[in-house]
Write an enzyme that holds these catalytic residues in place. Sequence first.
Site, PDB file in Angstrom:
ATOM      1  N   ARG A   1       1.063  -1.251  -0.131  1.00 50.75           N
ATOM      2  CA  ARG A   1      -0.131   0.041   0.039  1.00 50.75           C
ATOM      3  C   ARG A   1       0.906   1.020  -0.242  1.00 50.75           C
ATOM      4  O   ARG A   1       1.923   1.119   0.744  1.00 50.75           O
ATOM      5  CB  ARG A   1      -0.961  -0.115   1.116  1.00 50.75           C
ATOM      6  CG  ARG A   1      -2.031  -0.916   1.276  1.00 50.75           C
ATOM      7  CD  ARG A   1      -3.031  -0.633   0.101  1.00 50.75           C
ATOM      8  NE  ARG A   1      -4.085  -1.470   0.033  1.00 50.75           N
ATOM      9  CZ  ARG A   1      -4.319  -2.571  -0.654  1.00 50.75           C
ATOM     10  NH1 ARG A   1      -3.386  -2.866  -1.497  1.00 50.75           N
ATOM     11  NH2 ARG A   1      -5.443  -3.392  -0.436  1.00 50.75           N
TER      12      ARG A   1
ATOM     13  N   GLU B   1      -4.250   7.533  -5.062  1.00 53.34           N
ATOM     14  CA  GLU B   1      -4.294   6.677  -6.369  1.00 53.34           C
ATOM     15  C   GLU B   1      -5.626   7.205  -6.842  1.00 53.34           C
ATOM     16  O   GLU B   1      -6.690   7.048  -6.175  1.00 53.34           O
ATOM     17  CB  GLU B   1      -4.579   5.161  -6.295  1.00 53.34           C
ATOM     18  CG  GLU B   1      -3.410   4.643  -5.525  1.00 53.34           C
ATOM     19  CD  GLU B   1      -3.189   3.210  -5.300  1.00 53.34           C
ATOM     20  OE1 GLU B   1      -4.147   2.499  -5.610  1.00 53.34           O
ATOM     21  OE2 GLU B   1      -2.254   2.599  -4.806  1.00 53.34           O
TER      22      GLU B   1
ATOM     23  N   HIS C   1      -1.559  -0.208  -9.730  1.00 50.98           N
ATOM     24  CA  HIS C   1      -2.169  -0.986  -8.705  1.00 50.98           C
ATOM     25  C   HIS C   1      -2.644  -2.181  -9.636  1.00 50.98           C
ATOM     26  O   HIS C   1      -3.887  -2.282  -9.387  1.00 50.98           O
ATOM     27  CB  HIS C   1      -3.057  -0.278  -7.999  1.00 50.98           C
ATOM     28  CG  HIS C   1      -3.349  -0.940  -6.618  1.00 50.98           C
ATOM     29  ND1 HIS C   1      -3.812  -0.358  -5.470  1.00 50.98           N
ATOM     30  CD2 HIS C   1      -3.194  -2.294  -6.236  1.00 50.98           C
ATOM     31  CE1 HIS C   1      -3.752  -1.184  -4.548  1.00 50.98           C
ATOM     32  NE2 HIS C   1      -3.647  -2.433  -4.826  1.00 50.98           N
TER      33      HIS C   1
HETATM   34  C1  DGY Z   1      -5.325  -6.368  -2.461  1.00 50.84           C
HETATM   35  O1  DGY Z   1      -5.939  -7.262  -2.840  1.00 50.84           O
HETATM   36  O2  DGY Z   1      -5.161  -5.900  -1.334  1.00 50.84           O
HETATM   37  C2  DGY Z   1      -4.721  -5.547  -3.748  1.00 50.84           C
HETATM   38  O3  DGY Z   1      -4.028  -4.568  -3.553  1.00 50.84           O
HETATM   39  C3  DGY Z   1      -5.931  -5.595  -4.824  1.00 50.84           C
HETATM   40  O4  DGY Z   1      -5.307  -5.916  -6.186  1.00 50.84           O
END
Ligand code: DGY
Length: 324
Positions: free
Chosen positions: A242, A271, A290
């Site tokens: 993240r 984002e 992402h």
């Molecule tokens: C998640 O599942 O947390 C991913 O970042 C989504 O692609």
Amino acid sequence: MVLHRPRIYVTRRLQDVVMDELMQQADITFHPEADRPVPREDLLRGVQGVDGILSMLTERIDREVFDAAGPQLKVVANMAVGYDNIDVEEARRRGVKVTNTPDVLTETTADLTFALLMAAARRLTEAERFLREGRWQTWSPTLLAGQDVYGATLGIVGMGRIGQAVARRAQGFAMRVLYHNRSRSVQTEQALGCEYKPLDELLREADFVVVLTPLTPETRGLIGRRELSLMKPSAVLVNAARGPVVDEAALVEALQNRTIWSAGLDVYEREPIAPDHPLLALDNVVLLPHIGSASIRTRLEMARMAARSAVAGALGEEPPNRVV
Ligand code: DGY
């Protein structure tokens, strides 16, 4: 006998087959666009009176959403393994169950993380831009030379399921694997031949630092100016977790001043990133939108998993993959 059909709000149109499956089991309302997040006011209107919400990581599910939904809300099923977009304390307080989509995306996300590592090491996107822009005049001994992956030292920050899957890939590249995690696991060390290190030591020793921790109050800003300054000038930072786990302003500075060599990013503090974001002006960073878990099969599995949890939770049953 009249069966109770639960009401579920889906914050994004999912794959047709999943929408069909959902509609057979529940009364569904949904945001009709697949590629754009639901506007906040539509979300607040859409969730009124529902038993379940099937959400994406793009929606903030907070007190306002819980209030708008009402006290009959039983479940929020997030189509992601991370669920930092959900106010879990508020959910717990109200007795709303929260679910995620673990496991199905582990290998797909590890593939992407390793691809990002290799792309940043060997300057793949920069090299492709160079060729497409017609700048390739001749072979040259130093043209677009990068860093070796084979035999290098990898430092994994966050040794959960995806971290371990990345470590398995690293074995094929004869890498020395260091890891840092909230808790140490001797079993993982034995199984994967990796070494636990305090964060500072890992940062000093690794040629590649891969961030894979969930975003929590403890990990927010974990890799900041001080931590970046500990890394080797030849080191590569990869973040597929993240955005807020890494201090982005400090990272931009480190890349601009070349105190680290390059970075590979799939996630950002905000984002999508703004069109004038300073990262976009840098050549020594690979930027992806992402897409960690974005394979056709995995995204379908994630949607199905979230749908199953949403239906079970909305019916008042114990939903699979409950995290709260
Ligand atoms: C998640 O599942 O947390 C991913 O970042 C989504 O692609």
